[in-house]
Design an enzyme around this catalytic site. Structure first.
Site, PDB file in Angstrom:
ATOM      1  N   CYS A 253       0.857  -1.184   0.000  1.00 54.11           N
ATOM      2  CA  CYS A 253       0.000   0.000   0.000  1.00 54.11           C
ATOM      3  C   CYS A 253       0.891   1.230   0.000  1.00 54.11           C
ATOM      4  O   CYS A 253       1.430   1.617   1.029  1.00 54.11           O
ATOM      5  CB  CYS A 253      -0.889  -0.009   1.231  1.00 54.11           C
ATOM      6  N   LEU A 254       1.072   1.793  -1.153  1.00 50.93           N
ATOM      7  CA  LEU A 254       1.973   2.938  -1.292  1.00 50.93           C
ATOM      8  C   LEU A 254       1.367   3.843  -2.353  1.00 50.93           C
ATOM      9  O   LEU A 254       1.147   3.418  -3.489  1.00 50.93           O
ATOM     10  CB  LEU A 254       3.355   2.411  -1.726  1.00 50.93           C
TER      11      LEU A 254
END
Ligand SMILES: [Zn+2]
Ligand SMILES: [Zn+2]
Lengths: 151, 218
Positions: free
Chosen positions: A87-88
């Site tokens: 999750c970036l």
């Protein structure tokens, strides 16, 4: 076969000539858009001492769309889920074609140094990270020892 | 004179090819901006929104006019693709790639233009979009003095003499060159299939016939 865009050739050459400290990224022999990546767990993080394998793939329309990156080595981290998905924001809606493979890998390394349980992907991990950080860190160290140190 | 940033275009990482300036003062190749615009509408460097009508009124930087006239060897060939009412010249970079593949006796040449992959098929003398082969255009190879509407969708302008000193030249961009992007779908689960896709790409044929259709075309 399709010629490799010059930008990809350039980026690959630079990655080889001036590698990012603690990160190795080597293109696959059979597919120059597919990179075998190894990230060293940053010092003073629960991942220290571990070697984490990732895969990075440059889609056909790269750099207009972001590289696809996934952890292959299991990792206990609030922003990385069971399947290794990360999750970036820069890999999703915050991607810009001015970013590079190098920037992406640096951001992933930074994410290991600074987990962000408020923007989680792996929910149970993030939950524990918030309510009992020391236990979460213990788990993370334990997973690092178990999955990222064997070879 | 020109206020072109040092170094290369941050999108293609090559020397500026038809440089154009965004309102935030960042400079990229015109075709790179076009590729960005079709997706995100923000500057790749600072995320300032790109005006809706930017592609119609780009701020092209000066050197653009000289580029094609610089090449004076009469025997030099140029590649053209068909537009609605005339032929467009390919940009220099694409032209170089096509010409070199053509001279190498290849049957086709693949180009990455404005974020999409195009294939120039030398046997049929057409260009089509890899993701949508129905989008075809005729191509031809001719002398570089062949009349064309402009380069890569940038309509040729004939500035008056006194305009030549102007730092920036506004050109008009014809829209028949701008394809709508149909194949961009932000699929959250994309990455799930990634390993499979990768495997089917990097390993040869056998794995491909595993039932599920990961690849979109052919
Ligand atoms: Zn460019
Ligand atoms: Zn900008």
């Amino acid at each position: 076969m399709a010629a490799l865009p010059r930008r990809i050739i350039k980026e690959t050459q630079r990655l080889m000539q001036e590698p990012v400290p603690g990160i190795s990224a080597v293109p696959s022999e059979s597919n120059a858009r597919y990179f075998h990546v190894i990230v060293t767990g940053p010092e003073d993080s629960p991942f220290e001492g571990g070697l984490f394998k990732l895969e990075l793939f440059l889609p056909e329309d790269y750099p207009m769309s972001a590289p696809k990156v996934r952890f292959i080595t299991k990792i206990y981290h609030p922003n990385i889920d069971r399947l290794g998905r990360i999750c970036l924001d820069i890999l999703k809606d915050k991607w810009s074609p001015a970013l590079q493979i190098r920037t992406v890998l640096l951001s992933i390394q930074a994410l290991l140094s600074a987990p962000n349980p408020d923007d989680p992907l792996a929910n149970d991990v993030a939950e524990l990270w918030k309510v009992n950080e020391s236990e979460a860190i213990r788990n993370a160290k334990d997973w690092t020892r178990r999955y990222a140190m064997d070879n | 004179m020109d206020i072109i940033q040092e170094g290369d275009c941050a999108v293609c990482m090559l020397k500026y090819n038809h440089p154009a300036k965004l309102p935030c003062d960042h400079i990229f190749c015109f075709l790179c901006i076009k590729g960005v615009f079709l997706r995100s509408h923000t500057c790749p460097m600072c995320r300032t929104p790109i005006p809706e009508d930017y592609l119609d009124n780009p701020q092209l930087l000066k050197e653009i006019l000289d580029e094609k006239t610089e090449i004076d060897e009469c025997d030099k060939f140029w590649w053209y693709y068909e537009g609605q009412d005339g032929w467009w010249s390919y940009d220099e970079r694409s032209n170089e790639d096509i010409e070199s593949d053509f001279n190498d006796g290849k049957s086709e040449c693949k180009l990455l233009v404005a974020g999409a992959v195009y294939c120039v098929d030398f046997t049929q003398m057409i260009q089509y979009r890899q993701s949508d082969p129905r989008r075809k255009r005729k191509v031809k190879r001719d002398t570089h003095t062949h009349p064309s509407k402009g380069i890569a969708g940038i309509l040729k302008v004939c500035p008056k003499q006194d305009d030549l000193s102007a730092e920036n030249i506004n050109a008009t961009i014809l829209d028949d060159d701008i394809d709508t992007i149909q194949n961009i779908h932000e699929n959250e689960d994309d990455i799930d299939n990634m390993s499979q896709i990768l495997r089917s790409m990097s390993i040869q044929e056998p794995e491909l016939s595993s039932g599920s259709s990961n690849t979109e075309d052919t």
